[in-house]
Design a protein around this motif. Sequence first.
Motif, PDB file in Angstrom:
ATOM      1  N   THR A  23      -7.052   7.400  35.684  1.00 19.31           N
ATOM      2  CA  THR A  23      -6.808   8.000  34.558  1.00 19.31           C
ATOM      3  C   THR A  23      -5.913   7.325  33.596  1.00 19.31           C
ATOM      4  OG1 THR A  23      -6.940  10.089  35.521  1.00 19.31           O
ATOM      5  CG2 THR A  23      -6.027  10.136  33.441  1.00 19.31           C
ATOM      6  N   ASP A  24      -6.470   6.800  32.715  1.00 21.28           N
ATOM      7  CA  ASP A  24      -5.382   6.120  31.408  1.00 21.28           C
ATOM      8  C   ASP A  24      -4.400   7.276  31.003  1.00 21.28           C
ATOM      9  OD1 ASP A  24      -4.476   4.711  29.531  1.00 21.28           O
ATOM     10  OD2 ASP A  24      -6.019   4.366  28.190  1.00 21.28           O
TER      11      ASP A  24
ATOM     12  N   THR B 262      -4.517  16.527  37.557  1.00 13.04           N
ATOM     13  CA  THR B 262      -5.904  16.363  36.950  1.00 13.04           C
ATOM     14  C   THR B 262      -5.906  14.587  36.801  1.00 13.04           C
ATOM     15  OG1 THR B 262      -5.429  16.191  34.558  1.00 13.04           O
ATOM     16  CG2 THR B 262      -6.149  18.345  35.449  1.00 13.04           C
ATOM     17  N   VAL B 263      -4.981  14.011  37.232  1.00 13.98           N
ATOM     18  CA  VAL B 263      -4.785  12.453  37.016  1.00 13.98           C
ATOM     19  C   VAL B 263      -5.297  12.121  38.302  1.00 13.98           C
ATOM     20  CG1 VAL B 263      -3.181  10.567  37.008  1.00 13.98           C
ATOM     21  CG2 VAL B 263      -2.873  12.542  35.459  1.00 13.98           C
TER      22      VAL B 263
ATOM     23  N   TYR C 281      -1.481   3.494  34.054  1.00 17.18           N
ATOM     24  CA  TYR C 281      -1.757   4.284  35.045  1.00 17.18           C
ATOM     25  C   TYR C 281      -0.730   4.804  36.130  1.00 17.18           C
ATOM     26  CZ  TYR C 281      -6.238   1.478  34.240  1.00 17.18           C
ATOM     27  OH  TYR C 281      -7.342   1.001  33.686  1.00 17.18           O
TER      28      TYR C 281
ATOM     29  N   ASN D  93     -12.392   5.198  38.234  1.00 17.76           N
ATOM     30  CA  ASN D  93     -12.211   6.426  37.259  1.00 17.76           C
ATOM     31  C   ASN D  93     -10.768   6.855  37.277  1.00 17.76           C
ATOM     32  OD1 ASN D  93     -11.756   7.074  40.101  1.00 17.76           O
ATOM     33  ND2 ASN D  93     -12.802   9.344  39.666  1.00 17.76           N
TER      34      ASN D  93
END
Length: 519
Positions: A383-384, A409-410, A325, A381
């Motif tokens: 982001t990985d 977008t992360v 993350y 939610n």
Amino acid sequence: MTPHTRSWAALAAAALLVTACGGGDDEPSGPTAPAPQTYAQTHAVGNVSVSITKHELQAATSFNIPYEGSHTAIAADFASGFLPAYGSGLAFKERLADGTLEFYAITDRGPNGDGPSAPVPGGTGNNISKVFPAPSFAPSFGVIRVGANAVLQSSTPLRRDATTRITGLPPQAGLGSTGETPLNDAYRFDATKANYDAQGLDPESIVVDTARSVLWASDEYGPFIVRINRTTGVIERKYGPGAGATDLPAVLVKRRVNRGMEGLTLDVASGKLHGFLQSPIDPKDANGASIRARPPGGSNTDVRHIARFVRWLEFDPTTETSRLYAYPIDGTQYDRNRTGNAKLGDVVSLGNGKFIVIEQGARASDARVMNKLYLVEIPANATDITAQGHDLEVSSITQAASNGADYSTVVTLRKTELLDLNAAGWVAEKAEGLTLVDANTLALINDNDFGLRTILLDAAGATVAGSIEDCTVDANGAIVSGCPAGVVGARLTRGVDNERPTRLWLIRFSQPLAAYAIP
């Protein structure tokens, strides 16, 4: 009592109890129990009220690390050896029937000092170095007991197997290599005394895993995560970055030198480990130079200095799988607006995706080190970013997509300041160990660097301001260039007084830590 462990019971009768790491090396202790002090702060989480009991760790001189060199002045400064430094990580062990607390604490790679640029052994050119005045030292974990006072009870060296101790010397090449040349205290490479070690470790945290009946530690070299037998100190499993199914994510190999895996904690409910790199990664180009990126309106700068996040690792020991993350760093809080001046310390899990993190580094106002605790949450939610390479760091800087990676977008981790440690009287530079004692209480410890530092000297033996890292030496350890004017030598000496003590604080919050929430 097993032979690999130095026990307080066996040593107390033979050694003075001294402050690790206060004034004189043989200064007898006998401190009164510290009284709790109260502090109130207001942050975005609301009013934060704490009661802090401030201990200085006591240890028998038999826990000191013998100096292995022959420099007369260094030997005089450390006549009783280098001070013990069980402050790179801290883990709560148990509360005894009488209310006394016990903790595991771990050292890093051992006594070492900054070094000059030095010839590469068996190669060409120069490289960075570290000085190891006690190269046979084995990184170790100890047990600290806290009642009226905090006392180091025992020490167990880490081992490769039942008969072989590890060292803290750096690997020369391959996974874990830092590019550092290990030197003796005459600033020479001597393979018979301080050689490279392909299995060397630089531990930076310790975690109790009751369910698996083991300890875990993170390491700055690999970076690695190791599973340790809590009875023998034998390293049972070692995980490092790579392409294998059970390896840690390969991007972690791009960690900055001496900024590898720092904090580590266990989320008990899931059985997963959480940790992070100390600072943003340092990706290199084909020539080994740090990759640069340009922020809007700014200049081309190394990614390691201004990437807007640090890589946070979630590792499942059961499946041996990982997720990464993004832990955001606000560069405006740090000197020269550089996120690379931030150094994360340790982390503790509160459960349910909530954590407390030590965040520290040179602050923007005056470049002095600040030390703070942050409340951190992993959104459902989040982001990985495991599959995303260093282009994500580049995108965070340029604020544009980079080879398909788009930081905008992360979904990053969320955080907010919980406690300003300096405002509560914390003065040590390195707050490195943090653990949860109970629902309301944290324990915090610092790394005292074994009570040593490096000084530059002129021809009269007087100290000259500057850093040995700016100097270059030849194969015989003689200074040839780079040092400030007038410098003819350097040596290790006692650390400054306010950095020599190992401080252990018990921080009790007025409400359960899990009750705090990020606005």
